[in-house]
Design an enzyme around this catalytic site. Structure first.
Site, PDB file in Angstrom:
ATOM      1  N   ASP A 156      38.428  65.131  34.595  1.00 35.10           N
ATOM      2  CA  ASP A 156      39.710  65.808  34.347  1.00 35.10           C
ATOM      3  C   ASP A 156      40.812  64.786  34.587  1.00 35.10           C
ATOM      4  O   ASP A 156      40.557  63.681  35.065  1.00 35.10           O
ATOM      5  CB  ASP A 156      39.856  66.995  35.323  1.00 35.10           C
ATOM      6  CG  ASP A 156      41.182  67.732  35.145  1.00 35.10           C
ATOM      7  OD1 ASP A 156      41.574  67.989  33.994  1.00 35.10           O
ATOM      8  OD2 ASP A 156      41.843  68.039  36.158  1.00 35.10           O
ATOM      9  N   SER A 157      42.048  65.208  34.317  1.00 32.27           N
ATOM     10  CA  SER A 157      43.178  64.330  34.602  1.00 32.27           C
ATOM     11  C   SER A 157      43.444  64.219  36.107  1.00 32.27           C
ATOM     12  O   SER A 157      44.093  63.282  36.539  1.00 32.27           O
ATOM     13  CB  SER A 157      44.423  64.879  33.914  1.00 32.27           C
ATOM     14  OG  SER A 157      44.652  66.200  34.351  1.00 32.27           O
ATOM     15  N   HIS A 205      43.383  73.621  36.128  1.00 34.87           N
ATOM     16  CA  HIS A 205      44.133  73.682  37.388  1.00 34.87           C
ATOM     17  C   HIS A 205      44.427  75.142  37.803  1.00 34.87           C
ATOM     18  O   HIS A 205      44.655  75.411  38.974  1.00 34.87           O
ATOM     19  CB  HIS A 205      45.492  72.979  37.246  1.00 34.87           C
ATOM     20  CG  HIS A 205      45.417  71.484  37.295  1.00 34.87           C
ATOM     21  ND1 HIS A 205      44.822  70.742  36.312  1.00 34.87           N
ATOM     22  CD2 HIS A 205      45.870  70.594  38.216  1.00 34.87           C
ATOM     23  CE1 HIS A 205      44.920  69.453  36.624  1.00 34.87           C
ATOM     24  NE2 HIS A 205      45.564  69.338  37.774  1.00 34.87           N
ATOM     25  N   GLU A 263      49.046  70.360  41.390  1.00 35.25           N
ATOM     26  CA  GLU A 263      48.590  69.032  41.804  1.00 35.25           C
ATOM     27  C   GLU A 263      49.338  68.572  43.063  1.00 35.25           C
ATOM     28  O   GLU A 263      48.785  67.914  43.925  1.00 35.25           O
ATOM     29  CB  GLU A 263      48.825  68.060  40.645  1.00 35.25           C
ATOM     30  CG  GLU A 263      48.094  66.757  40.720  1.00 35.25           C
ATOM     31  CD  GLU A 263      46.627  66.854  40.318  1.00 35.25           C
ATOM     32  OE1 GLU A 263      45.864  66.049  40.843  1.00 35.25           O
ATOM     33  OE2 GLU A 263      46.245  67.708  39.503  1.00 35.25           O
ATOM     34  N   CYS A 279      38.616  69.738  31.441  1.00 30.86           N
ATOM     35  CA  CYS A 279      40.050  69.683  31.184  1.00 30.86           C
ATOM     36  C   CYS A 279      40.264  70.264  29.790  1.00 30.86           C
ATOM     37  O   CYS A 279      39.630  69.807  28.827  1.00 30.86           O
ATOM     38  CB  CYS A 279      40.497  68.227  31.224  1.00 30.86           C
ATOM     39  SG  CYS A 279      42.187  67.962  30.674  1.00 30.86           S
ATOM     40  N   CYS A 292      43.691  76.145  31.468  1.00 22.45           N
ATOM     41  CA  CYS A 292      43.888  74.844  32.110  1.00 22.45           C
ATOM     42  C   CYS A 292      43.073  74.919  33.399  1.00 22.45           C
ATOM     43  O   CYS A 292      43.155  75.919  34.127  1.00 22.45           O
ATOM     44  CB  CYS A 292      45.364  74.618  32.417  1.00 22.45           C
ATOM     45  SG  CYS A 292      45.663  73.161  33.453  1.00 22.45           S
TER      46      CYS A 292
HETATM   47  N1  DGL Z   1      43.548  70.434  33.968  1.00 25.14           N
HETATM   48  C1  DGL Z   1      43.911  69.996  32.692  1.00 25.14           C
HETATM   49  C2  DGL Z   1      43.719  71.016  31.617  1.00 25.14           C
HETATM   50  O1  DGL Z   1      42.842  71.794  31.732  1.00 25.14           O
HETATM   51  C3  DGL Z   1      45.075  69.146  32.473  1.00 25.14           C
HETATM   52  C4  DGL Z   1      46.299  69.303  33.244  1.00 25.14           C
HETATM   53  C5  DGL Z   1      47.136  68.126  32.885  1.00 25.14           C
HETATM   54  O2  DGL Z   1      46.773  67.017  33.288  1.00 25.14           O
HETATM   55  O3  DGL Z   1      48.127  68.293  32.159  1.00 25.14           O
HETATM   56  O4  DGL Z   1      44.394  71.046  30.648  1.00 25.14           O
END
Ligand code: DGL
Length: 274
Positions: A18-19, A195, A161, A81, A193
């Site tokens: 993931d990011s 997150h 984050e 992600c 997402c």
């Molecule tokens: N967790 C990621 C997603 O599912 C990316 C969040 C990000 O880095 O913008 O899109």
């Protein structure tokens, strides 16, 4: 069995990327469902957030990270992600054809919408995911009648984050986004997402439990179990401790990661960009 997967063996690790910390929601679910698996996690904190990057940039990052995970001998790579799943999944499948199994986080959630027969679905995600329209297109291709209302919520991933959740700041930002007219009258909201599971309870509270809130953790875990079972690649016993890499180490990342993963995780900085 996939024709080229015969050379893989069950004791090889599963790569997850993931990011940043978001993919830990998926890693955590997989760790609990499949405790014998050796997980190698990569959070690309140098380039966070992916949601504001171009599709080309996200494809480049995803390619390089997948090469790293392949060098670690992974049998499967989970693109934990949505932004990377939207921009890079098809390209990764082509590029690494037959070399490793890929799982994205979009298809399991789309299939869950269809099997639950939701009719009016909201999608919140990063700009990259929303601009790709991947959820709308995939849901519509399976059932044209489902209404899909999408909203980019770019503040949420950086907010999480940085550890701002379960408090007044997150409450105000969440309620501001979810009050958008496009999200009125939905019967399900997709947290598109990885997150967002961290703010699932706050979102549920906003809707007073009247809207089904769906995230990808359990549905992706089920797909991983299904594929590894079919490929006869489930690890019968634990061979190695899980490893957690980040491309840029920060204290706040480690604190949030540890809180979220529910146990101490040792983060290691891994330079793949030099
Ligand atoms: N967790 C990621 C997603 O599912 C990316 C969040 C990000 O880095 O913008 O899109």
């Amino acid at each position: 069995m996939h024709p080229d997967m015969t050379h893989k063996s069950p004791n090889q690790p599963i790569g997850i990327f993931d990011s940043g910390i978001g993919g830990l929601t998926v890693a955590n679910a997989i760790h609990h469902a499949l405790p014998n698996e050796h997980l190698i996690y990569f959070g690309d904190t140098v380039h966070l957030p992916y949601g504001d990057k171009s599709a080309d940039a996200i494809r480049y990052y995803s390619l390089k990270i997948s090469k790293f995970l392949l060098e670690q001998n992974c049998k499967m790579i989970i693109i934990a992600c949505n932004s990377a799943s939207s921009a890079a999944y098809d390209m990764l499948l082509d590029f690494f054809e037959g070399k490793v199994l890929f799982v994205n986080v979009v298809d399991p959630l789309v299939n869950a919408v269809i099997s639950n027969n939701y009719q009016n679905v909201g999608v919140i995600a990063t700009k990259a995911t929303i601009n790709s329209s991947i959820y709308r297109n995939k849901i519509k291709s399976l059932n044209q009648k489902v209404k899909v209302n999408q909203l980019a919520t770019p503040l949420l991933a950086p907010m999480i984050e940085e550890g701002f959740y379960s408090g007044s700041i997150s409450k105000s930002i969440i309620s501001n986004y979810l009050s958008h007219p496009d999200l009125h009258d939905i019967d399900a909201l997709l947290l598109a997402c990885t997150h967002y599971p961290l703010i699932k309870a706050e979102i549920d509270e906003f809707y007073n439990g009247k809207v089904a809130i769906m995230d990808s953790t359990d549905v992706v875990t089920n797909v991983v179990i299904q594929i590894l079972t079919e490929e006869k690649l489930l690890s019968p016993k634990r061979s190695h401790e899980d490893q957690f890499y980040v491309s840029d180490y920060t204290k706040s990342f480690e604190e949030t990661a540890r809180n979220f993963y529910g146990e101490n995780i040792k983060l290691e900085a891994q330079q793949i960009w030099t």
